[in-house]
Motif scaffolding. Structure first.
Motif, PDB file in Angstrom:
ATOM      1  N   LEU A  88     -10.141  74.691 -55.708  1.00  0.00           N
ATOM      2  CA  LEU A  88      -9.160  75.697 -56.101  1.00  0.00           C
ATOM      3  C   LEU A  88      -9.684  76.410 -57.342  1.00  0.00           C
ATOM      4  CD1 LEU A  88      -6.113  73.319 -55.708  1.00  0.00           C
ATOM      5  CD2 LEU A  88      -6.601  75.257 -54.211  1.00  0.00           C
ATOM      6  N   ASP A  89      -9.321  77.679 -57.504  1.00  0.00           N
ATOM      7  CA  ASP A  89      -9.872  78.492 -58.595  1.00  0.00           C
ATOM      8  C   ASP A  89      -9.672  77.846 -59.960  1.00  0.00           C
ATOM      9  OD1 ASP A  89     -10.547  80.391 -56.712  1.00  0.00           O
ATOM     10  OD2 ASP A  89      -8.829  81.677 -57.142  1.00  0.00           O
ATOM     11  N   ASP A  90      -8.441  77.484 -60.266  1.00  0.00           N
ATOM     12  CA  ASP A  90      -8.078  76.984 -61.593  1.00  0.00           C
ATOM     13  C   ASP A  90      -6.610  76.593 -61.557  1.00  0.00           C
ATOM     14  OD1 ASP A  90      -6.419  79.421 -62.395  1.00  0.00           O
ATOM     15  OD2 ASP A  90      -8.360  80.347 -62.045  1.00  0.00           O
ATOM     16  N   ASP A  91      -6.092  76.167 -62.703  1.00  0.00           N
ATOM     17  CA  ASP A  91      -4.692  75.743 -62.767  1.00  0.00           C
ATOM     18  C   ASP A  91      -3.774  76.806 -63.367  1.00  0.00           C
ATOM     19  OD1 ASP A  91      -5.292  75.686 -65.470  1.00  0.00           O
ATOM     20  OD2 ASP A  91      -4.956  73.541 -65.733  1.00  0.00           O
ATOM     21  N   GLY A  92      -4.312  78.019 -63.588  1.00  0.00           N
ATOM     22  CA  GLY A  92      -3.514  79.080 -64.175  1.00  0.00           C
ATOM     23  C   GLY A  92      -3.570  79.125 -65.684  1.00  0.00           C
ATOM     24  N   ASN A 123     -11.600  78.666 -66.146  1.00  0.00           N
ATOM     25  CA  ASN A 123     -12.987  78.403 -65.758  1.00  0.00           C
ATOM     26  C   ASN A 123     -13.179  76.997 -65.198  1.00  0.00           C
ATOM     27  OD1 ASN A 123     -13.970  80.965 -66.647  1.00  0.00           O
ATOM     28  ND2 ASN A 123     -13.887  80.225 -68.761  1.00  0.00           N
ATOM     29  N   GLU A 124     -12.095  76.309 -64.946  1.00  0.00           N
ATOM     30  CA  GLU A 124     -12.193  74.930 -64.461  1.00  0.00           C
ATOM     31  C   GLU A 124     -11.615  74.825 -63.049  1.00  0.00           C
ATOM     32  OE1 GLU A 124     -10.538  72.094 -67.165  1.00  0.00           O
ATOM     33  OE2 GLU A 124     -11.447  73.045 -68.935  1.00  0.00           O
ATOM     34  N   LYS A 125     -12.511  74.653 -62.069  1.00  0.00           N
ATOM     35  CA  LYS A 125     -12.071  74.512 -60.688  1.00  0.00           C
ATOM     36  C   LYS A 125     -11.456  73.128 -60.468  1.00  0.00           C
ATOM     37  CE  LYS A 125     -15.210  77.767 -58.436  1.00  0.00           C
ATOM     38  NZ  LYS A 125     -16.181  77.949 -57.321  1.00  0.00           N
ATOM     39  N   LEU A 126     -10.607  73.049 -59.460  1.00  0.00           N
ATOM     40  CA  LEU A 126      -9.920  71.804 -59.121  1.00  0.00           C
ATOM     41  C   LEU A 126     -10.327  71.364 -57.725  1.00  0.00           C
ATOM     42  CD1 LEU A 126      -6.346  72.817 -60.344  1.00  0.00           C
ATOM     43  CD2 LEU A 126      -8.051  71.505 -61.621  1.00  0.00           C
ATOM     44  N   LYS A 127     -10.751  70.132 -57.609  1.00  0.00           N
ATOM     45  CA  LYS A 127     -11.224  69.615 -56.321  1.00  0.00           C
ATOM     46  C   LYS A 127     -10.062  69.210 -55.427  1.00  0.00           C
ATOM     47  CE  LYS A 127     -13.253  65.525 -56.037  1.00  0.00           C
ATOM     48  NZ  LYS A 127     -14.300  64.472 -56.130  1.00  0.00           N
ATOM     49  N   LYS A 184      -8.876  61.411 -53.752  1.00  0.00           N
ATOM     50  CA  LYS A 184     -10.048  61.853 -54.512  1.00  0.00           C
ATOM     51  C   LYS A 184      -9.889  63.271 -55.050  1.00  0.00           C
ATOM     52  CE  LYS A 184     -13.296  58.914 -51.957  1.00  0.00           C
ATOM     53  NZ  LYS A 184     -14.509  58.892 -51.101  1.00  0.00           N
ATOM     54  N   SER A 185      -8.711  63.849 -54.887  1.00  0.00           N
ATOM     55  CA  SER A 185      -8.458  65.201 -55.395  1.00  0.00           C
ATOM     56  C   SER A 185      -8.228  65.174 -56.902  1.00  0.00           C
ATOM     57  CB  SER A 185      -7.246  65.812 -54.682  1.00  0.00           C
ATOM     58  OG  SER A 185      -7.485  65.920 -53.299  1.00  0.00           O
ATOM     59  N   ALA A 186      -8.176  66.350 -57.495  1.00  0.00           N
ATOM     60  CA  ALA A 186      -8.093  66.497 -58.946  1.00  0.00           C
ATOM     61  C   ALA A 186      -6.853  65.844 -59.533  1.00  0.00           C
ATOM     62  CB  ALA A 186      -8.116  67.979 -59.308  1.00  0.00           C
ATOM     63  N   ASP A 187      -6.948  65.523 -60.810  1.00  0.00           N
ATOM     64  CA  ASP A 187      -5.803  64.998 -61.544  1.00  0.00           C
ATOM     65  C   ASP A 187      -4.741  66.091 -61.701  1.00  0.00           C
ATOM     66  OD1 ASP A 187      -7.118  62.590 -61.877  1.00  0.00           O
ATOM     67  OD2 ASP A 187      -7.853  63.089 -63.885  1.00  0.00           O
ATOM     68  N   GLN A 188      -3.503  65.658 -61.935  1.00  0.00           N
ATOM     69  CA  GLN A 188      -2.444  66.619 -62.203  1.00  0.00           C
ATOM     70  C   GLN A 188      -2.801  67.458 -63.423  1.00  0.00           C
ATOM     71  OE1 GLN A 188       0.660  63.542 -62.958  1.00  0.00           O
ATOM     72  NE2 GLN A 188       1.146  64.732 -64.781  1.00  0.00           N
ATOM     73  N   VAL A 189      -2.232  68.656 -63.483  1.00  0.00           N
ATOM     74  CA  VAL A 189      -2.591  69.606 -64.536  1.00  0.00           C
ATOM     75  C   VAL A 189      -1.391  69.881 -65.431  1.00  0.00           C
ATOM     76  CG1 VAL A 189      -4.422  70.649 -63.156  1.00  0.00           C
ATOM     77  CG2 VAL A 189      -2.085  71.561 -63.009  1.00  0.00           C
ATOM     78  N   ALA A 190      -1.652  70.575 -66.539  1.00  0.00           N
ATOM     79  CA  ALA A 190      -0.610  70.819 -67.532  1.00  0.00           C
ATOM     80  C   ALA A 190       0.238  72.043 -67.231  1.00  0.00           C
ATOM     81  CB  ALA A 190      -1.253  70.967 -68.914  1.00  0.00           C
ATOM     82  N   MET A 209       2.146  85.840 -60.182  1.00  0.00           N
ATOM     83  CA  MET A 209       1.429  85.661 -58.914  1.00  0.00           C
ATOM     84  C   MET A 209       0.992  84.209 -58.776  1.00  0.00           C
ATOM     85  SD  MET A 209      -0.108  86.613 -56.094  1.00  0.00           S
ATOM     86  CE  MET A 209      -0.437  88.366 -55.997  1.00  0.00           C
ATOM     87  N   GLU A 210       1.342  83.628 -57.657  1.00  0.00           N
ATOM     88  CA  GLU A 210       0.883  82.291 -57.306  1.00  0.00           C
ATOM     89  C   GLU A 210      -0.195  82.467 -56.230  1.00  0.00           C
ATOM     90  OE1 GLU A 210       2.631  78.275 -55.105  1.00  0.00           O
ATOM     91  OE2 GLU A 210       4.009  79.769 -55.932  1.00  0.00           O
ATOM     92  N   GLY A 211      -1.440  82.634 -56.657  1.00  0.00           N
ATOM     93  CA  GLY A 211      -2.522  82.903 -55.725  1.00  0.00           C
ATOM     94  C   GLY A 211      -3.701  81.975 -55.937  1.00  0.00           C
ATOM     95  N   ASP A 212      -4.720  82.158 -55.116  1.00  0.00           N
ATOM     96  CA  ASP A 212      -5.948  81.378 -55.231  1.00  0.00           C
ATOM     97  C   ASP A 212      -7.005  82.021 -54.335  1.00  0.00           C
ATOM     98  OD1 ASP A 212      -6.523  78.658 -56.698  1.00  0.00           O
ATOM     99  OD2 ASP A 212      -7.704  78.612 -54.858  1.00  0.00           O
ATOM    100  N   LYS A 213      -8.111  81.324 -54.134  1.00  0.00           N
ATOM    101  CA  LYS A 213      -9.211  81.727 -53.249  1.00  0.00           C
ATOM    102  C   LYS A 213      -9.921  82.994 -53.729  1.00  0.00           C
ATOM    103  CE  LYS A 213      -8.844  78.322 -50.304  1.00  0.00           C
ATOM    104  NZ  LYS A 213      -7.893  77.544 -51.114  1.00  0.00           N
ATOM    105  N   HIS A 214      -9.986  83.194 -55.051  1.00  0.00           N
ATOM    106  CA  HIS A 214     -10.831  84.253 -55.587  1.00  0.00           C
ATOM    107  C   HIS A 214     -12.286  83.814 -55.648  1.00  0.00           C
ATOM    108  CE1 HIS A 214      -7.785  87.087 -57.774  1.00  0.00           C
ATOM    109  NE2 HIS A 214      -7.293  86.626 -56.634  1.00  0.00           N
ATOM    110  N   THR A 215     -12.527  82.507 -55.587  1.00  0.00           N
ATOM    111  CA  THR A 215     -13.882  81.976 -55.753  1.00  0.00           C
ATOM    112  C   THR A 215     -14.384  81.196 -54.542  1.00  0.00           C
ATOM    113  OG1 THR A 215     -13.032  79.956 -56.812  1.00  0.00           O
ATOM    114  CG2 THR A 215     -13.552  81.822 -58.247  1.00  0.00           C
TER     115      THR A 215
END
Length: 589
Positions: free
Chosen positions: A242-246, A250-254, A272-278, A468-474
């Motif tokens: 995922l692009d980032d947490d908003g 610059n930090e992608k999320l697995k 094995k996915s990313a930790d929860q975000v702030a 905007m709640e979006g993703d997939k720019h990267t």
């Protein structure tokens, strides 16, 4: 349930339950104030057992339907036996079954001769619930910042309105008149569902109807188990980002999916996915992740269009599927983490389930889809200094399929919301839509091409805000078996004057009157070798302005001269490409 039900009676009762759910949905849609519910049908309705198991659901948004069992079980923990005829119970707590907080569930316990026998349940996405930003929220420190989040509170108590709660909505929520109107639409649907269910029992008898419901769920469970059993035992994995947490741009999320198949059961493990975000870019486990998993698994194994037998959409379909997510991950956050913006995570998980299983059941899956939701909210103040809020779901696309091209401009997997007409935007908000069309020449090439996303450009007529709640720019949608990847998303402010690329997630971005935003939704991946696509099909795509002549030449090896298809030179070009390229990859991205 010991009572035996003959197949004809069971099917008749099953049809009646299905009709009740659909009728409930129609009531909400007809009565709703907000276009998101009235036009897009971002709602759900159904009939449920006393344990919250789905007996029947409406043909609306799967994300709004699959979470209803969790909503019911969530408020049962709060209320216990304090449930009565004509109660209407509110739950929008993402840690008690909700998909996310603006999806408010209203449910009515159904009593027959003094006994609780089930529930009529509804849910719908409301324009505002009084959070830190109008409409949508990406940057929120915790669930409390999301606004009015309640569980097990009665909007109606034994048929009497809770005037205090209604007044709280009037004072706390920005678009209170629309929200209250939409809540009353849900109340009317619950009343109708409860009445129809009691009428059904009056006709066939309580024991017969309850037994039929159990048998229908058992049948659906058996059908799902039968299809799962057909694939080899083993573990199938896939991973994306995922692009980032908003906040940390610059930090992608697995996102990692492990599909474990054993016998007639599946386990979907995302540990094995990313930790929860702030930020609010976390997904509620029960109401969001599990729903997305159940929806995509059903679409793979029990697709209505390709399956010979009709399989009712009820709780039995879920039973052979276990969903595992590590506590403290983005798919199973620890309270009070915010969970408002959860769509792109679970869409990516659904897409990865397809990717993991495609090598073993390629005839039942597709190449990489948009796996995305460009969920936008626009807001501002009118001339009386009251808030207006408009929310739109911008359509994605599906990857190429074994025998057909991917679907254009379609919400992916568990969303399935309808197009919101631009006329509705122009008539009811101080905005105007200036462009709304397919995103041409962007679908991944393949024997069957990837579907096209959309381009939408909206202009503010007054000062306003956009979230905007979006993703997939990267990340591009993946191609399969030689198919090429699709095209990623993009978001541009003032594309026609002074273009400014925006990140995939916005939280209260300010726009001045006259400024615009251009939303470009991902187009999906191709399926199979592009050189195996019939040259005539490629030529038709050129004539339909789906692809360009340049793409036809470079990706498909199809030669167009003077606007006409040159078959002889096309064969030569394709032979040349085959000689020069190496072995085709199974996946491309």
């Amino acid at each position: 349930m010991s009572k035996k039900i003959d197949p004809v009676t069971m099917q008749v009762i099953g049809g009646a339950l299905d009709t009740i759910a659909k009728e409930m949905s129609h009531v909400i849609q007809r009565m709703a104030y907000s276009s998101l519910i009235r036009e897009s049908e971002d709602l759900g309705a159904g009939v449920f057992t006393t344990f919250g198991e789905t007996l029947a659901e409406s043909d609306s948004t799967p994300m709004q339907l699959g979470c209803l069992p969790g909503y019911i079980q969530g408020f049962q923990e709060v209320l216990g036996d304090d449930q009565h005829p004509d109660d209407i119970i509110w739950n929008n707590d993402p840690y008690a079954g909700a998909s996310h907080s603006p999806d408010i569930s209203l449910s009515q316990p159904i009593f027959y001769e003094g006994e609780l026998i089930g529930y009529a349940g509804t849910t719908a996405h409301h324009l505002d619930i009084g959070g830190a930003q109008p409409g949508l929220i990406v940057d929120a420190p915790d669930v409390y910042a999301e606004g009015l989040v309640l569980n097990g509170v009665k909007l109606y108590d034994k048929g009497k309105p809770n005037e205090t709660l209604f007044e709280i909505v009037r004072q706390k929520v920005r678009t209170s008149s629309q929200v209250i109107g939409d809540l009353e639409a849900q109340v009317a649907a619950c009343r109708l569902g409860a009445r129809r269910y009691i009428e059904l029992i009056d006709k066939y008898g309580k024991d017969t109807v309850l037994a039929a419901g159990e048998e229908l769920m058992n049948y659906s469970e058996h059908m799902m188990q039968r299809e799962i059993a057909k694939i080899p035992d083993g573990e199938y994995e896939a991973e994306s980002w995922l692009d980032d947490d908003g906040i940390n741009l610059n930090e992608k999320l697995k996102v990692h999916v492990n599909v474990i198949k054993k016998g007639s059961e599946l386990e979907i493990d995302l540990s094995k996915s990313a930790d929860q975000v702030a930020s609010a870019f976390n997904a509620a486990y029960s109401g969001a992740l599990c729903v997305a998993v159940y929806s995509v698994v059903r679409s793979i194994f029990l697709d209505t269009y390709t399956h010979e037998e009709f399989v009712p959409a009820n709780h039995g379909v879920f039973r052979p599927v276990t969903v595992t997510a590590r506590k403290g991950s983005i798919f199973n956050p620890i309270r009070p983490a915010a969970t408002f913006s959860r769509a792109n995570q679970v869409n990516t998980a659904a897409d990865l389930i397809i990717k993991a299983l495609t090598p073993v059941i390629p005839d039942k899956t597709c190449a990489g889809s948009a796996a995305n939701i460009q969920f936008a909210s626009y807001s501002g103040l009118d001339q009386d200094h009251n808030y207006w809020v408009y929310i739109e779901v911008n359509e994605g696309s599906y990857g190429g399929r074994p025998e057909k091209d991917g679907m254009d401009a379609m919400d992916f997997s568990s969303w399935n919301t309808r197009n919101n007409p631009i006329e509705d935007l122009d008539m009811h908000t101080p905005m105007i839509c200036e462009q709304y069309e397919l995103r041409e020449d962007t679908g991944g090439a393949g024997k069957t091409r990837g579907g096209l996303g959309i381009i939408r450009r909206n202009r503010f007529l007054t000062d306003g805000l956009m979230s905007m709640e979006g993703d997939k720019h990267t990340v591009k949608p993946w191609g399969y078996n030689g198919g090429l990847p699709g095209t990623e998303a993009a978001l541009i402010k003032n594309a026609d004057t002074k273009p400014e690329e925006l990140p995939s997630k916005l939280n209260g971005e300010r726009f001045n009157a006259g400024e615009s935003v251009k939303i470009m939704v991902p187009s999906s991946g191709g399926y199979g070798d592009p050189l195996e696509r019939q040259a005539s099909q490629v030529y038709e795509d050129i004539l339909d302005e789906i692809i360009s002549a340049e793409t036809a030449l470079n990706d498909y090896g199809v030669v167009i001269e003077d606007g006409n298809l040159n078959i002889e030179r096309t064969e030569e070009k394709r032979q040349e490409i085959r000689r020069q390229r190496g072995k085709l990859p199974l996946f491309t991205q």
